[in-house]
Each structure stands twice: as C-alpha cells, then as structure tokens.
Design an enzyme around this catalytic site. Sequence first.
Site, PDB file in Angstrom:
ATOM      1  N   HIS A 116       0.836  -1.197   0.000  1.00 24.47           N
ATOM      2  CA  HIS A 116       0.000   0.000   0.000  1.00 24.47           C
ATOM      3  C   HIS A 116       0.873   1.249   0.000  1.00 24.47           C
ATOM      4  O   HIS A 116       2.086   1.177   0.148  1.00 24.47           O
ATOM      5  CB  HIS A 116      -0.963   0.027   1.198  1.00 24.47           C
ATOM      6  CG  HIS A 116      -0.329   0.270   2.531  1.00 24.47           C
ATOM      7  ND1 HIS A 116      -1.044   0.451   3.682  1.00 24.47           N
ATOM      8  CD2 HIS A 116       0.973   0.366   2.918  1.00 24.47           C
ATOM      9  CE1 HIS A 116      -0.236   0.650   4.707  1.00 24.47           C
ATOM     10  NE2 HIS A 116       0.986   0.605   4.273  1.00 24.47           N
ATOM     11  N   CYS A 166       5.641   6.945   3.730  1.00 27.78           N
ATOM     12  CA  CYS A 166       4.460   6.144   3.355  1.00 27.78           C
ATOM     13  C   CYS A 166       3.768   6.694   2.099  1.00 27.78           C
ATOM     14  O   CYS A 166       2.921   6.024   1.520  1.00 27.78           O
ATOM     15  CB  CYS A 166       3.455   6.098   4.497  1.00 27.78           C
ATOM     16  SG  CYS A 166       4.058   5.183   5.920  1.00 27.78           S
ATOM     17  N   HIS A 194       4.804  -0.074  -0.478  1.00 24.57           N
ATOM     18  CA  HIS A 194       5.653  -0.909   0.374  1.00 24.57           C
ATOM     19  C   HIS A 194       4.736  -1.941   1.008  1.00 24.57           C
ATOM     20  O   HIS A 194       3.516  -1.772   1.014  1.00 24.57           O
ATOM     21  CB  HIS A 194       6.376  -0.066   1.427  1.00 24.57           C
ATOM     22  CG  HIS A 194       5.443   0.630   2.361  1.00 24.57           C
ATOM     23  ND1 HIS A 194       4.893   1.859   2.078  1.00 24.57           N
ATOM     24  CD2 HIS A 194       4.900   0.234   3.537  1.00 24.57           C
ATOM     25  CE1 HIS A 194       4.080   2.210   3.062  1.00 24.57           C
ATOM     26  NE2 HIS A 194       4.047   1.244   3.959  1.00 24.57           N
ATOM     27  N   HIS A 249       3.412  -4.994   3.950  1.00 19.50           N
ATOM     28  CA  HIS A 249       3.299  -5.430   5.348  1.00 19.50           C
ATOM     29  C   HIS A 249       2.763  -6.850   5.387  1.00 19.50           C
ATOM     30  O   HIS A 249       1.978  -7.250   4.515  1.00 19.50           O
ATOM     31  CB  HIS A 249       2.320  -4.548   6.126  1.00 19.50           C
ATOM     32  CG  HIS A 249       2.758  -3.128   6.263  1.00 19.50           C
ATOM     33  ND1 HIS A 249       3.736  -2.735   7.149  1.00 19.50           N
ATOM     34  CD2 HIS A 249       2.354  -2.006   5.629  1.00 19.50           C
ATOM     35  CE1 HIS A 249       3.911  -1.434   7.053  1.00 19.50           C
ATOM     36  NE2 HIS A 249       3.079  -0.956   6.127  1.00 19.50           N
ATOM     37  N   ASP A 260      -4.660 -10.665  -0.055  1.00 17.96           N
ATOM     38  CA  ASP A 260      -3.327 -11.270   0.042  1.00 17.96           C
ATOM     39  C   ASP A 260      -2.561 -11.166  -1.278  1.00 17.96           C
ATOM     40  O   ASP A 260      -3.096 -11.495  -2.344  1.00 17.96           O
ATOM     41  CB  ASP A 260      -3.462 -12.743   0.441  1.00 17.96           C
ATOM     42  CG  ASP A 260      -2.129 -13.357   0.827  1.00 17.96           C
ATOM     43  OD1 ASP A 260      -1.304 -12.669   1.467  1.00 17.96           O
ATOM     44  OD2 ASP A 260      -1.908 -14.538   0.492  1.00 17.96           O
ATOM     45  N   HIS A 261      -1.304 -10.701  -1.182  1.00 19.91           N
ATOM     46  CA  HIS A 261      -0.434 -10.521  -2.346  1.00 19.91           C
ATOM     47  C   HIS A 261      -1.050  -9.563  -3.374  1.00 19.91           C
ATOM     48  O   HIS A 261      -0.904  -9.732  -4.576  1.00 19.91           O
ATOM     49  CB  HIS A 261      -0.037 -11.865  -2.971  1.00 19.91           C
ATOM     50  CG  HIS A 261       0.948 -12.598  -2.114  1.00 19.91           C
ATOM     51  ND1 HIS A 261       0.598 -13.210  -0.937  1.00 19.91           N
ATOM     52  CD2 HIS A 261       2.280 -12.768  -2.247  1.00 19.91           C
ATOM     53  CE1 HIS A 261       1.666 -13.739  -0.388  1.00 19.91           C
ATOM     54  NE2 HIS A 261       2.703 -13.481  -1.152  1.00 19.91           N
ATOM     55  N   GLU A 312      -0.818  -4.176  11.701  1.00 21.24           N
ATOM     56  CA  GLU A 312       0.048  -3.871  10.561  1.00 21.24           C
ATOM     57  C   GLU A 312       1.464  -4.338  10.867  1.00 21.24           C
ATOM     58  O   GLU A 312       2.186  -4.809   9.992  1.00 21.24           O
ATOM     59  CB  GLU A 312       0.046  -2.363  10.282  1.00 21.24           C
ATOM     60  CG  GLU A 312       0.838  -1.999   9.036  1.00 21.24           C
ATOM     61  CD  GLU A 312       0.895  -0.505   8.823  1.00 21.24           C
ATOM     62  OE1 GLU A 312       0.001   0.023   8.142  1.00 21.24           O
ATOM     63  OE2 GLU A 312       1.823   0.146   9.348  1.00 21.24           O
TER      64      GLU A 312
END
Length: 140
Positions: free
Chosen positions: A14, A33, A39, A41, A79-80, A128
Amino acid sequence: MILLTRKAEFSSAHYYWNDAWSNEENERVFGKCANRNGHGHNYTLEVTVEGEVDPVSGFVVDLKELKDILEREVVSVYDHRHLNLEVPEFAAGPFGKIPTTENIAIAIWERLQGKIPNARLHRVRVYEMPDLFADYYGER
Ligand SMILES: [Zn+2]
C-alpha cells in the site's frame, strides 16, 4: 454470551495518498508512506465473534466455516495484492479510502458483516506490525 477469535494473515502492499492534496502536502503528512511505488506489510487479522454456545455441538460458530468465510471475503481479496491498485475500497478515486490500519479494519468489518451464521461480529483487529494494531467494533 461468549467470544471466539479466529486469526488469519495476509501480505499486502500500500501507500498513503490523498488526491485532494498537493504532492508536498502528501509528503509532509505521510512521509515515506507517500511513496507511490508502495511498500508491504505482513498483516495479522483477528476476527472476534459473539454468540451462544450451541448445547449440541459445543461451538458458538462452525470453525471451518468461519475460516472459509475469512479466506473468501478477506484473504483471497487482500493477500499478495496492492491495496491501492487492486482492492475496490482503497482504489484511487472518489470512493477510495486511504489503506491505513484503521480503514483496513473498518473495510474488513464491512466485508464480514452479516456473513457469519449464528454469531455476531464483535471486533475486527488488524495488526500492521506486531506493535501497531487497530480495533473496530462497528458503529456504536
Ligand atoms: Zn505501510
């Protein structure tokens, strides 16, 4: 009434950006950010449901079914994925929310609400990082 919590994990990318602001304002507020390459998490999700224990099964909710619901409604969608680019509630545009931990918790609540048979959603907690999490209990 008893509470039951199930965990799930997903890894997503994100960035933080508000289209209504200038580049400078985004960089001032969001710092690194705001890098629009994004980047990642490794998020941990905890979903807590509340209900009564079924006297026959001893369960408040069918655990396999709850796992399948989390997989279908959240993990398979997040996810991913790059949340800003691939997930509708965070996509750029007038309806996209910034994918902060807080907004992710609210979005997961909205995805799960009404989908869990025989139990009520009590809390959605999203980590996070191990030292940062948000809790959402719905509108109160
Ligand atoms: Zn981040």
